[in-house]
Design a protein around this motif. Structure first.
Motif, PDB file in Angstrom:
ATOM      1  N   GLU A 261       0.802  -1.230   0.000  1.00  0.00           N
ATOM      2  CA  GLU A 261       0.000   0.000   0.000  1.00  0.00           C
ATOM      3  C   GLU A 261       0.832   1.276   0.000  1.00  0.00           C
ATOM      4  OE1 GLU A 261      -2.809  -0.210   3.136  1.00  0.00           O
ATOM      5  OE2 GLU A 261      -4.223  -1.461   2.021  1.00  0.00           O
ATOM      6  N   GLY A 262       2.053   1.201   0.493  1.00  0.00           N
ATOM      7  CA  GLY A 262       2.905   2.393   0.527  1.00  0.00           C
ATOM      8  C   GLY A 262       3.517   2.731  -0.816  1.00  0.00           C
ATOM      9  N   PHE A 263       3.332   1.851  -1.808  1.00  0.00           N
ATOM     10  CA  PHE A 263       3.942   2.044  -3.118  1.00  0.00           C
ATOM     11  C   PHE A 263       2.891   2.033  -4.227  1.00  0.00           C
ATOM     12  CE2 PHE A 263       7.000  -0.465  -0.531  1.00  0.00           C
ATOM     13  CZ  PHE A 263       8.007   0.482  -0.424  1.00  0.00           C
ATOM     14  N   ASP A 264       3.255   2.650  -5.348  1.00  0.00           N
ATOM     15  CA  ASP A 264       2.456   2.567  -6.569  1.00  0.00           C
ATOM     16  C   ASP A 264       3.208   1.618  -7.500  1.00  0.00           C
ATOM     17  OD1 ASP A 264       0.989   2.919  -8.868  1.00  0.00           O
ATOM     18  OD2 ASP A 264       1.784   4.914  -9.312  1.00  0.00           O
ATOM     19  N   VAL A 265       2.728   0.375  -7.602  1.00  0.00           N
ATOM     20  CA  VAL A 265       3.461  -0.663  -8.327  1.00  0.00           C
ATOM     21  C   VAL A 265       2.719  -1.072  -9.592  1.00  0.00           C
ATOM     22  CG1 VAL A 265       4.402  -3.008  -8.231  1.00  0.00           C
ATOM     23  CG2 VAL A 265       4.461  -1.562  -6.190  1.00  0.00           C
ATOM     24  N   GLN A 266       3.439  -1.097 -10.698  1.00  0.00           N
ATOM     25  CA  GLN A 266       2.894  -1.594 -11.964  1.00  0.00           C
ATOM     26  C   GLN A 266       3.821  -2.691 -12.487  1.00  0.00           C
ATOM     27  OE1 GLN A 266       1.104   1.179 -14.620  1.00  0.00           O
ATOM     28  NE2 GLN A 266       1.889   0.174 -16.449  1.00  0.00           N
ATOM     29  N   ILE A 267       3.245  -3.813 -12.869  1.00  0.00           N
ATOM     30  CA  ILE A 267       4.034  -4.892 -13.461  1.00  0.00           C
ATOM     31  C   ILE A 267       4.250  -4.563 -14.935  1.00  0.00           C
ATOM     32  CG2 ILE A 267       4.141  -7.360 -13.971  1.00  0.00           C
ATOM     33  CD1 ILE A 267       4.336  -6.558 -10.976  1.00  0.00           C
ATOM     34  N   GLY A 268       5.481  -4.727 -15.398  1.00  0.00           N
ATOM     35  CA  GLY A 268       5.814  -4.405 -16.778  1.00  0.00           C
ATOM     36  C   GLY A 268       4.922  -5.134 -17.772  1.00  0.00           C
ATOM     37  N   GLN A 269       4.400  -4.403 -18.746  1.00  0.00           N
ATOM     38  CA  GLN A 269       3.505  -4.995 -19.746  1.00  0.00           C
ATOM     39  C   GLN A 269       4.260  -5.496 -20.973  1.00  0.00           C
ATOM     40  OE1 GLN A 269       0.132  -2.525 -20.781  1.00  0.00           O
ATOM     41  NE2 GLN A 269      -0.108  -1.786 -18.691  1.00  0.00           N
ATOM     42  N   TYR A 270       5.419  -4.915 -21.236  1.00  0.00           N
ATOM     43  CA  TYR A 270       6.135  -5.246 -22.463  1.00  0.00           C
ATOM     44  C   TYR A 270       7.271  -6.248 -22.241  1.00  0.00           C
ATOM     45  CZ  TYR A 270       3.521  -1.466 -24.567  1.00  0.00           C
ATOM     46  OH  TYR A 270       2.506  -0.674 -25.026  1.00  0.00           O
ATOM     47  N   GLN A 271       7.742  -6.325 -21.002  1.00  0.00           N
ATOM     48  CA  GLN A 271       8.781  -7.285 -20.619  1.00  0.00           C
ATOM     49  C   GLN A 271       9.963  -7.311 -21.587  1.00  0.00           C
ATOM     50  OE1 GLN A 271       8.962  -8.460 -17.712  1.00  0.00           O
ATOM     51  NE2 GLN A 271       6.919  -8.119 -16.918  1.00  0.00           N
ATOM     52  N   GLU A 272      10.166  -8.417 -22.317  1.00  0.00           N
ATOM     53  CA  GLU A 272      11.382  -8.531 -23.132  1.00  0.00           C
ATOM     54  C   GLU A 272      11.425  -7.546 -24.299  1.00  0.00           C
ATOM     55  OE1 GLU A 272       8.692 -11.937 -24.663  1.00  0.00           O
ATOM     56  OE2 GLU A 272       9.138 -10.940 -22.764  1.00  0.00           O
ATOM     57  N   HIS A 273      10.262  -6.989 -24.669  1.00  0.00           N
ATOM     58  CA  HIS A 273      10.241  -5.994 -25.743  1.00  0.00           C
ATOM     59  C   HIS A 273      10.334  -4.558 -25.215  1.00  0.00           C
ATOM     60  CE1 HIS A 273       8.190  -9.068 -28.626  1.00  0.00           C
ATOM     61  NE2 HIS A 273       9.502  -9.125 -28.683  1.00  0.00           N
ATOM     62  N   ALA A 274      10.361  -4.403 -23.897  1.00  0.00           N
ATOM     63  CA  ALA A 274      10.401  -3.058 -23.324  1.00  0.00           C
ATOM     64  C   ALA A 274      11.677  -2.324 -23.715  1.00  0.00           C
ATOM     65  CB  ALA A 274      10.284  -3.130 -21.802  1.00  0.00           C
ATOM     66  N   ALA A 275      12.807  -3.039 -23.724  1.00  0.00           N
ATOM     67  CA  ALA A 275      14.081  -2.386 -24.064  1.00  0.00           C
ATOM     68  C   ALA A 275      14.086  -1.880 -25.499  1.00  0.00           C
ATOM     69  CB  ALA A 275      15.244  -3.346 -23.840  1.00  0.00           C
ATOM     70  N   ILE A 276      13.340  -2.550 -26.385  1.00  0.00           N
ATOM     71  CA  ILE A 276      13.222  -2.096 -27.782  1.00  0.00           C
ATOM     72  C   ILE A 276      12.530  -0.727 -27.821  1.00  0.00           C
ATOM     73  CG2 ILE A 276      12.067  -2.548 -29.985  1.00  0.00           C
ATOM     74  CD1 ILE A 276      14.319  -4.438 -29.703  1.00  0.00           C
ATOM     75  N   ILE A 277      11.422  -0.610 -27.082  1.00  0.00           N
ATOM     76  CA  ILE A 277      10.707   0.671 -27.031  1.00  0.00           C
ATOM     77  C   ILE A 277      11.577   1.718 -26.341  1.00  0.00           C
ATOM     78  CG2 ILE A 277       8.646   1.867 -26.201  1.00  0.00           C
ATOM     79  CD1 ILE A 277       7.234  -0.879 -26.242  1.00  0.00           C
ATOM     80  N   GLY A 278      12.263   1.312 -25.282  1.00  0.00           N
ATOM     81  CA  GLY A 278      13.114   2.242 -24.542  1.00  0.00           C
ATOM     82  C   GLY A 278      14.233   2.811 -25.388  1.00  0.00           C
ATOM     83  N   ALA A 279      14.875   1.961 -26.201  1.00  0.00           N
ATOM     84  CA  ALA A 279      15.950   2.444 -27.059  1.00  0.00           C
ATOM     85  C   ALA A 279      15.405   3.395 -28.126  1.00  0.00           C
ATOM     86  CB  ALA A 279      16.663   1.265 -27.716  1.00  0.00           C
TER      87      ALA A 279
END
Length: 287
Positions: A261-279
């Motif tokens: 409850e003390g945190f705002d947590v979201q589980i990654g939706q893109y996972q292994e493809h997230a770094a592609i979007i990030g780059a």
């Protein structure tokens, strides 16, 4: 249609490279362009650059779209501003140590008019989730990746995400990484039960709701909460995006979400493809 709307984005690991074309306005990966190849990072420099650029060319050949920008997520140590590989003694990429990689990449592609930008791979995961999930209106977000290693990154609005490099922070009798990665589950479960399994998935599939599994997950929850508290205090932020293979068991690790409850947590939706979007998002107007 503007030429800069499409970006060749690459995620380089110790044994692979994955490339794809990303559409800038929506940060959408064009699925038909996803190209994954093996890389022998123990080979000589010429072979490594050939592996990389062959993959990139294969990706570019899958579309007629005009591409002028390339974003690359790469493991550290690496001088991301100058494009210089600094990995040494890590059983990968020793042969390109201290080499500016931009020129060999451009030579391999047979073009010199691409603009290439670089980002740390853990930071790229976080930045990809931020842009892909439309979280870039927030002031700051912390990223954690849980798998064979412990990744940590920080993204702040208007800035490029960076590797927080907290894996070796002192914790209990060792460091945080030793209590939060796959090998901890294997070692601790053997201590509790006498059974040696290869990873968390095997432990959960074979031993279900045994008291040893319950204790194992309870201890892991405590370790992860301590890390989140440490990370949160260090960067004065309560918002997290968490990814990596271990989060597949998130509901088993946190059956009672009230402890978060003390945190705002979201589980990654893109996972292994997230770094592609990030780059690709290195070319965002907001960075």
């Amino acid at each position: 249609m503007q030429n800069s709307n499409y970006i060749l984005s690459c995620d380089i690991g110790g044994t692979h490279i994955t490339s794809a074309i990303v559409e800038k306005d929506s940060w959408r990966i064009l699925d038909e362009t996803i190209t994954r190849s093996h890389v022998n990072s123990l080979e000589n420099a010429k072979s490594i650059f050939l592996d990389w650029t062959s993959n990139m060319k294969s990706c570019l050949e899958k579309t007629d779209l005009k591409v002028v920008n390339i974003g690359i997520a790469a493991p550290g140590p690496f001088d991301y501003e100058k494009g210089v590989a600094l990995m040494k003694g890590q059983s990968k990429y020793d042969s390109i140590y201290n080499i500016k990689v931009t020129e060999p990449i451009l030579e391999g592609l047979g073009k010199d008019d691409f603009k290439i930008l670089y980002i740390n791979d853990a930071a790229a995961f976080l930045q990809g989730e931020v842009f892909g999930c439309g979280l870039d209106h927030k002031d700051r977000i912390l990223g954690i990746t849980l798998g064979t290693g412990l990744g940590s990154a920080v993204w702040s609005q208007g800035e490029k995400a960076f590797d927080a490099d907290l894996w070796d922070t002192v914790y209990k009798e060792s460091i945080f990484e030793e209590y939060l990665v796959t090998r901890w589950f294997v070692k601790r479960f053997e201590e509790l039960s006498g059974f040696k399994e290869s990873g968390l998935r095997e432990i959960l599939e074979k031993h279900g709701d045994s008291k040893e599994v319950t204790q194992l997950l309870s201890e892991y929850q405590e370790n992860l909460l301590r890390f989140m508290e440490f990370f949160s205090q260090k960067y004065e932020c309560k918002s997290f995006v968490i990814g990596g293979n271990i989060v597949k068991a998130w509901d088993r690790i946190f059956p009672d979400k009230s402890v978060l409850e003390g945190f705002d947590v979201q589980i990654g939706q893109y996972q292994e493809h997230a770094a592609i979007i990030g780059a690709a998002s290195l070319f965002s107007n907001g960075i």
